[in-house]
Design a protein around this motif. Structure first.
Motif, PDB file in Angstrom:
ATOM      1  N   MET A  61     -11.297  30.564  10.384  1.00 22.44           N
ATOM      2  CA  MET A  61     -11.807  29.580   9.526  1.00 22.44           C
ATOM      3  C   MET A  61     -12.855  29.917   9.134  1.00 22.44           C
ATOM      4  O   MET A  61     -13.393  31.066   8.990  1.00 22.44           O
ATOM      5  N   LYS A  62     -12.553  29.757   7.581  1.00 26.01           N
ATOM      6  CA  LYS A  62     -13.367  29.872   6.274  1.00 26.01           C
ATOM      7  C   LYS A  62     -15.432  30.192   6.346  1.00 26.01           C
ATOM      8  O   LYS A  62     -15.678  28.718   7.616  1.00 26.01           O
ATOM      9  N   GLU A  63     -15.770  31.130   7.167  1.00 24.16           N
ATOM     10  CA  GLU A  63     -16.544  30.946   7.802  1.00 24.16           C
ATOM     11  C   GLU A  63     -18.069  30.409   5.484  1.00 24.16           C
ATOM     12  O   GLU A  63     -18.172  30.826   5.199  1.00 24.16           O
ATOM     13  N   ILE A  64     -19.120  28.807   6.200  1.00 24.74           N
ATOM     14  CA  ILE A  64     -19.775  28.429   5.748  1.00 24.74           C
ATOM     15  C   ILE A  64     -20.978  28.475   6.433  1.00 24.74           C
ATOM     16  O   ILE A  64     -20.802  28.642   7.875  1.00 24.74           O
ATOM     17  N   THR A  65     -22.496  28.535   5.366  1.00 19.43           N
ATOM     18  CA  THR A  65     -23.265  28.315   5.679  1.00 19.43           C
ATOM     19  C   THR A  65     -24.063  27.127   5.002  1.00 19.43           C
ATOM     20  O   THR A  65     -24.406  26.801   3.835  1.00 19.43           O
ATOM     21  N   LEU A  66     -24.156  25.905   6.527  1.00 14.85           N
ATOM     22  CA  LEU A  66     -25.095  24.824   5.354  1.00 14.85           C
ATOM     23  C   LEU A  66     -26.512  25.042   6.211  1.00 14.85           C
ATOM     24  O   LEU A  66     -27.082  25.214   7.509  1.00 14.85           O
ATOM     25  N   SER A  67     -26.873  23.899   5.294  1.00 16.27           N
ATOM     26  CA  SER A  67     -28.394  23.885   5.692  1.00 16.27           C
ATOM     27  C   SER A  67     -28.339  22.396   6.800  1.00 16.27           C
ATOM     28  O   SER A  67     -27.704  21.506   6.846  1.00 16.27           O
ATOM     29  N   PHE A  68     -29.609  22.056   7.124  1.00 17.83           N
ATOM     30  CA  PHE A  68     -30.209  21.095   8.145  1.00 17.83           C
ATOM     31  C   PHE A  68     -29.633  19.960   7.134  1.00 17.83           C
ATOM     32  O   PHE A  68     -28.910  18.854   7.832  1.00 17.83           O
ATOM     33  N   LEU A  97     -31.606  19.562  18.438  1.00 20.81           N
ATOM     34  CA  LEU A  97     -30.588  20.962  19.025  1.00 20.81           C
ATOM     35  C   LEU A  97     -30.342  20.549  18.494  1.00 20.81           C
ATOM     36  O   LEU A  97     -29.312  22.238  17.938  1.00 20.81           O
ATOM     37  N   GLU A  98     -29.131  20.064  17.801  1.00 23.05           N
ATOM     38  CA  GLU A  98     -27.735  19.422  16.646  1.00 23.05           C
ATOM     39  C   GLU A  98     -27.359  21.155  16.022  1.00 23.05           C
ATOM     40  O   GLU A  98     -26.225  21.635  15.556  1.00 23.05           O
ATOM     41  N   HIS A  99     -28.581  21.626  15.696  1.00 22.31           N
ATOM     42  CA  HIS A  99     -29.290  22.686  14.529  1.00 22.31           C
ATOM     43  C   HIS A  99     -28.674  24.038  14.898  1.00 22.31           C
ATOM     44  O   HIS A  99     -29.167  25.044  13.331  1.00 22.31           O
ATOM     45  N   ILE A 100     -29.030  24.142  15.823  1.00 15.10           N
ATOM     46  CA  ILE A 100     -28.935  25.475  16.182  1.00 15.10           C
ATOM     47  C   ILE A 100     -27.986  26.398  15.740  1.00 15.10           C
ATOM     48  O   ILE A 100     -26.807  25.142  16.184  1.00 15.10           O
ATOM     49  N   LYS A 101     -27.909  27.633  15.339  1.00 11.59           N
ATOM     50  CA  LYS A 101     -26.930  28.268  15.316  1.00 11.59           C
ATOM     51  C   LYS A 101     -25.876  28.641  15.680  1.00 11.59           C
ATOM     52  O   LYS A 101     -24.515  28.980  15.835  1.00 11.59           O
ATOM     53  N   SER A 102     -26.621  29.433  17.072  1.00 11.30           N
ATOM     54  CA  SER A 102     -26.130  30.446  17.912  1.00 11.30           C
ATOM     55  C   SER A 102     -24.560  29.540  18.767  1.00 11.30           C
ATOM     56  O   SER A 102     -24.402  28.567  19.708  1.00 11.30           O
ATOM     57  N   PRO A 103     -23.227  30.244  18.359  1.00 11.22           N
ATOM     58  CA  PRO A 103     -22.294  29.718  18.907  1.00 11.22           C
ATOM     59  C   PRO A 103     -21.884  30.083  20.453  1.00 11.22           C
ATOM     60  O   PRO A 103     -21.953  29.246  21.425  1.00 11.22           O
ATOM     61  N   LEU A 104     -23.300  31.508  20.771  1.00 11.32           N
ATOM     62  CA  LEU A 104     -22.763  31.844  22.566  1.00 11.32           C
ATOM     63  C   LEU A 104     -23.676  30.665  23.039  1.00 11.32           C
ATOM     64  O   LEU A 104     -23.466  30.426  24.057  1.00 11.32           O
ATOM     65  N   LEU A 105     -24.525  30.496  22.255  1.00 17.31           N
ATOM     66  CA  LEU A 105     -25.415  29.398  23.459  1.00 17.31           C
ATOM     67  C   LEU A 105     -24.632  28.382  23.510  1.00 17.31           C
ATOM     68  O   LEU A 105     -24.812  27.932  24.853  1.00 17.31           O
ATOM     69  N   ILE A 106     -24.015  27.215  22.123  1.00 19.95           N
ATOM     70  CA  ILE A 106     -23.163  26.298  22.792  1.00 19.95           C
ATOM     71  C   ILE A 106     -22.227  26.356  23.887  1.00 19.95           C
ATOM     72  O   ILE A 106     -21.760  25.731  24.845  1.00 19.95           O
ATOM     73  N   LYS A 107     -21.681  27.386  23.493  1.00 20.61           N
ATOM     74  CA  LYS A 107     -20.324  28.070  24.582  1.00 20.61           C
ATOM     75  C   LYS A 107     -21.293  28.209  25.858  1.00 20.61           C
ATOM     76  O   LYS A 107     -20.280  27.451  26.969  1.00 20.61           O
ATOM     77  N   GLN A 108     -22.606  28.905  25.956  1.00 17.47           N
ATOM     78  CA  GLN A 108     -22.738  28.533  27.636  1.00 17.47           C
ATOM     79  C   GLN A 108     -23.322  27.763  28.401  1.00 17.47           C
ATOM     80  O   GLN A 108     -23.561  26.929  29.585  1.00 17.47           O
ATOM     81  N   LEU A 109     -23.897  26.787  27.099  1.00 13.52           N
ATOM     82  CA  LEU A 109     -24.109  25.228  27.879  1.00 13.52           C
ATOM     83  C   LEU A 109     -23.054  24.598  28.295  1.00 13.52           C
ATOM     84  O   LEU A 109     -23.261  23.846  28.719  1.00 13.52           O
ATOM     85  N   ASP A 110     -22.188  24.844  27.932  1.00 10.69           N
ATOM     86  CA  ASP A 110     -20.704  23.980  27.694  1.00 10.69           C
ATOM     87  C   ASP A 110     -20.546  23.819  29.264  1.00 10.69           C
ATOM     88  O   ASP A 110     -19.910  23.539  29.924  1.00 10.69           O
ATOM     89  N   GLU A 111     -20.280  25.731  29.233  1.00 11.86           N
ATOM     90  CA  GLU A 111     -19.836  26.109  30.686  1.00 11.86           C
ATOM     91  C   GLU A 111     -21.232  25.666  32.074  1.00 11.86           C
ATOM     92  O   GLU A 111     -20.616  25.086  32.870  1.00 11.86           O
TER      93      GLU A 111
END
Length: 222
Positions: A1-8, A107-121
């Motif tokens: 997936m192409k890396e993109i950075t979006l502002s809030f 909270l939805e704008h937090i960028k950490s994929p690891l945090l969201i992955k662990q939150l899901d778990e």
């Protein structure tokens, strides 16, 4: 997936366009976006240019805005984070379901994929949020439950509440007041021809009358 950075702000616009486009990915007008985000059409035009330059939307004059494949993936990740945070707030921090939307918006704008992955778990990989909306997985995949708006049901129809389409605090507080909730059993007793309001039975014990607008925002099993 192409890396993109979006502002809030860019994420908020993209999410709004994604929701407005519906399941069939229809084009969205600038006026519809402005109304949804309570902003001016000129501001929407400026943002459309920014999002178009990043490849997350496409825009044709007089035809409206469409979310690109890249934009859909990005939008679904924002939606995923929002709904996971709402679930966390209700299940773990004991917020009421009418209190979580604005907090999750932040909270939805937090960028950490690891945090969201662990939150899901941590939450046990939930499939639906407190309002019954499906939670996309890390790949953007999700499955909706077969459902129908209460207002479209015929007299005698029985089903279980699986979602509410209006997540505003006043509406959710009203749903609480009449005794409905996700998982409640509903039977349509009568429909008033004059205004399409409904008489419904909740959990086989409480009869209430609801307006057409309310019935269109409560969805039950088919």
């Amino acid at each position: 997936m192409k890396e993109i950075t979006l502002s809030f702000a860019e994420e908020n616009y993209l999410k709004a366009i994604y929701h407005l486009s519906g399941d069939d990915g229809q084009a969205v007008s600038t006026n519809a976006i402005a109304d949804t985000l309570n902003t001016k059409a000129a501001s929407v035009t400026d943002m459309i240019k920014k999002l178009s330059n990043k490849g997350v939307i496409s825009y044709q004059k007089y035809r409206g805005v469409k979310v690109s494949e890249l934009g859909q993936k990005a939008a679904l990740q924002v939606v995923r984070k929002h709904r996971l945070w709402e679930t966390f707030l209700v299940e773990k921090l004991k917020f009421n379901w009418d209190e979580v939307h604005e907090v999750a918006e932040q909270l939805e704008h937090i960028k950490s994929p690891l945090l969201i992955k662990q939150l899901d778990e941590f939450l046990g990989y939930p499939k639906y949020d407190p309002h019954g909306d499906p939670i996309p997985d890390e790949f953007g995949e999700f499955k909706s439950k077969p459902q129908v708006a209460l207002g479209d049901c015929k007299i005698g129809h029985e089903g279980v509440v699986v979602a509410v389409k209006d997540a505003s605090a006043p509406f959710l507080q009203y749903v609480d007041k009449i005794g409905a909730y996700i998982g409640a059993k509903i039977r349509v007793i009568d429909k008033v021809e004059f205004d399409s309001s409904l008489e419904i039975l909740i959990d086989n014990k409480k009869t209430v009358f609801i307006s057409k607008e309310v019935s269109e925002n409560i969805w039950i099993t088919e």
